[in-house]
Enzyme design. Structure first.
Site, PDB file in Angstrom:
ATOM      1  N   ARG A 194      -1.640  -6.017  -8.632  1.00 10.58           N
ATOM      2  CA  ARG A 194      -0.549  -6.943  -8.347  1.00 10.58           C
ATOM      3  C   ARG A 194      -0.417  -8.050  -9.372  1.00 10.58           C
ATOM      4  O   ARG A 194       0.667  -8.542  -9.633  1.00 10.58           O
ATOM      5  CB  ARG A 194      -0.758  -7.608  -6.974  1.00 10.58           C
ATOM      6  CG  ARG A 194      -0.479  -6.709  -5.817  1.00 10.58           C
ATOM      7  CD  ARG A 194      -1.022  -7.279  -4.542  1.00 10.58           C
ATOM      8  NE  ARG A 194      -2.474  -7.169  -4.533  1.00 10.58           N
ATOM      9  CZ  ARG A 194      -3.232  -7.298  -3.456  1.00 10.58           C
ATOM     10  NH1 ARG A 194      -2.667  -7.571  -2.304  1.00 10.58           N
ATOM     11  NH2 ARG A 194      -4.531  -7.158  -3.527  1.00 10.58           N
ATOM     12  N   LYS A 205     -18.043  -7.021   7.666  1.00  7.15           N
ATOM     13  CA  LYS A 205     -16.689  -7.580   7.539  1.00  7.15           C
ATOM     14  C   LYS A 205     -16.028  -7.660   8.908  1.00  7.15           C
ATOM     15  O   LYS A 205     -16.197  -6.765   9.733  1.00  7.15           O
ATOM     16  CB  LYS A 205     -15.847  -6.660   6.640  1.00  7.15           C
ATOM     17  CG  LYS A 205     -15.319  -7.363   5.387  1.00  7.15           C
ATOM     18  CD  LYS A 205     -14.643  -6.369   4.492  1.00  7.15           C
ATOM     19  CE  LYS A 205     -13.491  -7.006   3.733  1.00  7.15           C
ATOM     20  NZ  LYS A 205     -12.879  -6.075   2.790  1.00  7.15           N
ATOM     21  N   HIS A 245       0.834  -1.207   0.000  1.00  8.80           N
ATOM     22  CA  HIS A 245       0.000   0.000   0.000  1.00  8.80           C
ATOM     23  C   HIS A 245       0.869   1.257   0.000  1.00  8.80           C
ATOM     24  O   HIS A 245       0.620   2.194  -0.758  1.00  8.80           O
ATOM     25  CB  HIS A 245      -0.870   0.073   1.269  1.00  8.80           C
ATOM     26  CG  HIS A 245      -1.906  -0.982   1.405  1.00  8.80           C
ATOM     27  ND1 HIS A 245      -2.067  -1.726   2.550  1.00  8.80           N
ATOM     28  CD2 HIS A 245      -2.852  -1.418   0.539  1.00  8.80           C
ATOM     29  CE1 HIS A 245      -3.080  -2.563   2.400  1.00  8.80           C
ATOM     30  NE2 HIS A 245      -3.568  -2.408   1.192  1.00  8.80           N
TER      31      HIS A 245
HETATM   32  P1  ADP Z   1      -9.573  -3.919  -0.596  1.00 10.12           P
HETATM   33  O1  ADP Z   1     -10.244  -4.707   0.490  1.00 10.12           O
HETATM   34  O2  ADP Z   1     -10.387  -2.761  -1.107  1.00 10.12           O
HETATM   35  O3  ADP Z   1      -8.954  -4.719  -1.714  1.00 10.12           O
HETATM   36  P2  ADP Z   1      -6.889  -3.569   0.380  1.00 10.12           P
HETATM   37  O4  ADP Z   1      -6.493  -2.837   1.606  1.00 10.12           O
HETATM   38  O5  ADP Z   1      -6.631  -5.027   0.344  1.00 10.12           O
HETATM   39  O6  ADP Z   1      -8.395  -3.206   0.167  1.00 10.12           O
HETATM   40  O7  ADP Z   1      -6.174  -2.924  -0.900  1.00 10.12           O
HETATM   41  C1  ADP Z   1      -6.316  -1.580  -1.237  1.00 10.12           C
HETATM   42  C2  ADP Z   1      -5.623  -1.304  -2.567  1.00 10.12           C
HETATM   43  O8  ADP Z   1      -4.222  -1.537  -2.447  1.00 10.12           O
HETATM   44  C3  ADP Z   1      -6.086  -2.192  -3.727  1.00 10.12           C
HETATM   45  O9  ADP Z   1      -6.100  -1.418  -4.913  1.00 10.12           O
HETATM   46  C4  ADP Z   1      -5.003  -3.231  -3.821  1.00 10.12           C
HETATM   47  O10 ADP Z   1      -4.899  -3.758  -5.131  1.00 10.12           O
HETATM   48  C5  ADP Z   1      -3.786  -2.378  -3.485  1.00 10.12           C
HETATM   49  N1  ADP Z   1      -2.669  -3.195  -3.005  1.00 10.12           N
HETATM   50  C6  ADP Z   1      -2.633  -3.985  -1.924  1.00 10.12           C
HETATM   51  N2  ADP Z   1      -1.425  -4.605  -1.816  1.00 10.12           N
HETATM   52  C7  ADP Z   1      -0.688  -4.176  -2.874  1.00 10.12           C
HETATM   53  C8  ADP Z   1       0.638  -4.447  -3.348  1.00 10.12           C
HETATM   54  N3  ADP Z   1       1.442  -5.311  -2.723  1.00 10.12           N
HETATM   55  N4  ADP Z   1       1.041  -3.819  -4.473  1.00 10.12           N
HETATM   56  C9  ADP Z   1       0.212  -2.968  -5.126  1.00 10.12           C
HETATM   57  N5  ADP Z   1      -1.040  -2.683  -4.742  1.00 10.12           N
HETATM   58  C10 ADP Z   1      -1.490  -3.264  -3.629  1.00 10.12           C
END
Ligand code: ADP
Length: 151
Positions: free
Chosen positions: A90, A41, A17
């Protein structure tokens, strides 16, 4: 003012993130990190903890703001007067999932989704893997910013 929302669960914030946030903020005048709160959730970290991890990580960056929200992301964008949604990609599974959401959001509003590809070396990091490492007593600190601590 080019304002974008970076929505997510951030349960917890990871190095994946923060990579997207640091690169994404250069594209906009303001980036709002929007922590989703969904009553259905189950989260490992409370909304206050998730907020604290992010606020502390980006406290020296004036272009970054942190908010929590409930409901549709496009409604939150309208409320905050943001024209863009930032998301990270990703892998192909992320692409398929994000494509459907971005098309839906585009149908519901004028808001454009901007995607950044994960940096090489960060594509394997996800909050769910971090939670698994934490649950099983592993060294999660190599996967998250310093502000994310379980105690
Ligand atoms: P959600 O539950 O909305 O998917 P997340 O917190 O899991 O929320 O992810 C938020 C955003 O961060 C999403 O766009 C996800 O693809 C991106 N993201 C998470 N981990 C990575 C990573 N390792 N590299 C790039 N983007 C990431």
């Amino acid at each position: 003012m080019r304002r974008a929302i970076f929505p997510g669960s951030f349960d917890p914030l990871t190095l994946g993130h923060s990579d997207i946030i640091r690169r994404g903020v250069t594209l906009f005048d303001e980036l709002i990190i929007a922590i989703g709160s969904n009553a259905e959730k189950k989260y490992m970290f409370s909304i206050e903890q998730r907020m604290q991890f992010i606020t502390a990580a980006f406290q020296s960056e004036p272009k970054i703001k942190v908010f929590t929200y409930k409901g549709l992301t496009v409604d939150f964008c309208k409320k905050m007067d943001a024209e863009f949604i930032l998301r990270g990609l990703r892998n192909p599974a992320d692409f398929e999932f994000e494509k459907a959401i971005a098309h839906t959001n585009r149908k519901l509003s004028e808001i454009e989704t901007v995607f950044l590809l994960t940096s090489s070396g960060k594509s394997y990091i996800s909050s769910s893997i971090v939670r698994d490492v934490i649950r099983n007593g592993g060294d999660y600190t190599v996967l998250v910013p310093d502000t994310v601590r379980t105690s």
